[in-house]
Scaffold this motif. Sequence first.
Motif, PDB file in Angstrom:
ATOM      1  N   GLY A 121       2.084   9.905  -8.721  1.00 52.49           N
ATOM      2  CA  GLY A 121       0.781   9.933  -9.363  1.00 52.49           C
ATOM      3  C   GLY A 121      -0.329   9.557  -8.407  1.00 52.49           C
ATOM      4  O   GLY A 121      -1.284   8.868  -8.793  1.00 52.49           O
ATOM      5  N   VAL A 122      -0.214   9.992  -7.156  1.00 56.84           N
ATOM      6  CA  VAL A 122      -1.181   9.640  -6.119  1.00 56.84           C
ATOM      7  C   VAL A 122      -1.780  10.913  -5.532  1.00 56.84           C
ATOM      8  O   VAL A 122      -1.053  11.844  -5.198  1.00 56.84           O
ATOM      9  N   ALA A 123      -3.100  10.934  -5.406  1.00 51.43           N
ATOM     10  CA  ALA A 123      -3.790  12.051  -4.777  1.00 51.43           C
ATOM     11  C   ALA A 123      -4.447  11.588  -3.486  1.00 51.43           C
ATOM     12  O   ALA A 123      -4.896  10.447  -3.385  1.00 51.43           O
ATOM     13  N   ASN A 124      -4.467  12.454  -2.496  1.00 52.52           N
ATOM     14  CA  ASN A 124      -5.092  12.178  -1.203  1.00 52.52           C
ATOM     15  C   ASN A 124      -4.601  10.882  -0.550  1.00 52.52           C
ATOM     16  O   ASN A 124      -5.393  10.025  -0.167  1.00 52.52           O
ATOM     17  N   SER A 175       0.817  -1.214   0.000  1.00 51.48           N
ATOM     18  CA  SER A 175       0.000   0.000   0.000  1.00 51.48           C
ATOM     19  C   SER A 175       0.851   1.265   0.000  1.00 51.48           C
ATOM     20  O   SER A 175       0.357   2.351  -0.293  1.00 51.48           O
ATOM     21  N   ILE A 176       2.149   1.135   0.328  1.00 57.72           N
ATOM     22  CA  ILE A 176       3.050   2.292   0.337  1.00 57.72           C
ATOM     23  C   ILE A 176       3.487   2.590  -1.094  1.00 57.72           C
ATOM     24  O   ILE A 176       4.126   1.775  -1.747  1.00 57.72           O
ATOM     25  N   LYS A 177       3.139   3.771  -1.583  1.00 53.95           N
ATOM     26  CA  LYS A 177       3.432   4.160  -2.962  1.00 53.95           C
ATOM     27  C   LYS A 177       4.600   5.138  -3.065  1.00 53.95           C
ATOM     28  O   LYS A 177       5.046   5.454  -4.181  1.00 53.95           O
ATOM     29  N   GLY A 178       5.094   5.601  -1.957  1.00 50.09           N
ATOM     30  CA  GLY A 178       6.228   6.510  -1.959  1.00 50.09           C
ATOM     31  C   GLY A 178       6.680   6.787  -0.547  1.00 50.09           C
ATOM     32  O   GLY A 178       5.942   6.539   0.416  1.00 50.09           O
ATOM     33  N   VAL A 179       7.907   7.304  -0.400  1.00 48.65           N
ATOM     34  CA  VAL A 179       8.495   7.524   0.920  1.00 48.65           C
ATOM     35  C   VAL A 179       9.041   8.945   1.021  1.00 48.65           C
ATOM     36  O   VAL A 179       9.662   9.458   0.080  1.00 48.65           O
ATOM     37  N   ILE A 180       8.788   9.563   2.169  1.00 47.02           N
ATOM     38  CA  ILE A 180       9.395  10.848   2.500  1.00 47.02           C
ATOM     39  C   ILE A 180      10.514  10.598   3.503  1.00 47.02           C
ATOM     40  O   ILE A 180      10.281  10.036   4.568  1.00 47.02           O
ATOM     41  N   LEU A 181      11.730  10.980   3.132  1.00 50.49           N
ATOM     42  CA  LEU A 181      12.865  10.898   4.045  1.00 50.49           C
ATOM     43  C   LEU A 181      12.917  12.188   4.842  1.00 50.49           C
ATOM     44  O   LEU A 181      13.279  13.241   4.324  1.00 50.49           O
ATOM     45  N   SER A 182      12.518  12.131   6.105  1.00 55.79           N
ATOM     46  CA  SER A 182      12.529  13.306   6.971  1.00 55.79           C
ATOM     47  C   SER A 182      13.882  13.399   7.665  1.00 55.79           C
ATOM     48  O   SER A 182      14.236  12.537   8.470  1.00 55.79           O
ATOM     49  N   VAL A 183      14.647  14.439   7.336  1.00 58.60           N
ATOM     50  CA  VAL A 183      16.027  14.551   7.825  1.00 58.60           C
ATOM     51  C   VAL A 183      16.161  15.682   8.833  1.00 58.60           C
ATOM     52  O   VAL A 183      15.837  16.836   8.553  1.00 58.60           O
ATOM     53  N   THR A 184      16.612  15.338  10.024  1.00 62.09           N
ATOM     54  CA  THR A 184      17.017  16.315  11.037  1.00 62.09           C
ATOM     55  C   THR A 184      18.333  15.819  11.610  1.00 62.09           C
ATOM     56  O   THR A 184      18.378  15.128  12.618  1.00 62.09           O
TER      57      THR A 184
END
Length: 335
Positions: A282-285, A100-109
């Motif tokens: 290509g994913v909305a909401n 179900s995961i279509k993309g990943v955000i790498l949150s960098v701190t």
Amino acid sequence: METCPLIENLESKPKASLFNRLLGGVGKFALSIIKTVLIIIVVVGVFRALFGQDGMVLERVLREGSSSRRFAVVRLNGIISTQTLNSFTRHLERAVNDPSIKGVILSVTSPGGTVAASDRVHHEIMRFKSRTGKPMVAFMQGIAASGGYYASVACDSIIAEPTAITGSIGVVMQSFNVQNLFSEKLGVEAITIKSGEKKDWPSMFNEFTDEQAAYLQEKLVGPAYDRFVMLVNQGRPGLTLEQVTSLADGSIYHAEEAMAGGLIDRIGYLDDAITLLGEFAGVANPETVEYAEDFGFGGSLMSQFKGVSSLGSKLSRETLNELTSPQILYLWTGQ
């Protein structure tokens, strides 16, 4: 009239006040509760340690949306080390195995970390994109410098908060030299038997020379720097090698400077990062979740027992080795 010995004995004993009796009863009750709670905590901790509940990857919903088309936030926080890498890899693997995961955000701190761990994070991101074909966007918060930027350039795009600090493209090597302290202050002389002249360069017990500096620059700092520049050049196709090199002098850049220099693509917040990732996927909401470690009490309890039992060993070997070994870092040390 003679007094009854029994009555005389009772009258001689001090009578406890009602307050003292109540206080004693409350104290005993509280003590019994504390004992019960401690027993429960220990039992639960041992149970979780034995039956594998520690180290689970949990997820929390950050943004509501379609549960069949989701984005995952994988965090890279703090100093990038082997421990950071292991946690990061587990989280990324969770995203690989979730259809179900279509993309990943790498949150960098992160201000960066060791050269090896930073490079492995970059490698794992490239491997994730190759295995899954899913896009990955870097989202910089606070500080995303040196090794933090090194990891970010592996993503398809980079977005930073307006107050983010990034850059610090370069390498730093740190070591201690205690020769004067030992010889002049303490009267201690270090004895080293080695197979070759360069075997112990740099040594914290001997003078650090220009020859040693040139040697370490050539063997360690130079190659690590060249790799950093190469990967930035590959990850930022809009920049030429000359442009990257001019930016790679160790300088830090705030978001506006980084944007003007081509080090990042956009300035915004998490919602903007989600929108940007949606453009790639290509994913909305999408529903957006973040991953976190659940070490549980059992893991913490066992680590404490382990720490106490091996404290002497760590102090005499591991800690000493870590403190005295030269560190080659993709790290901004100006904090």
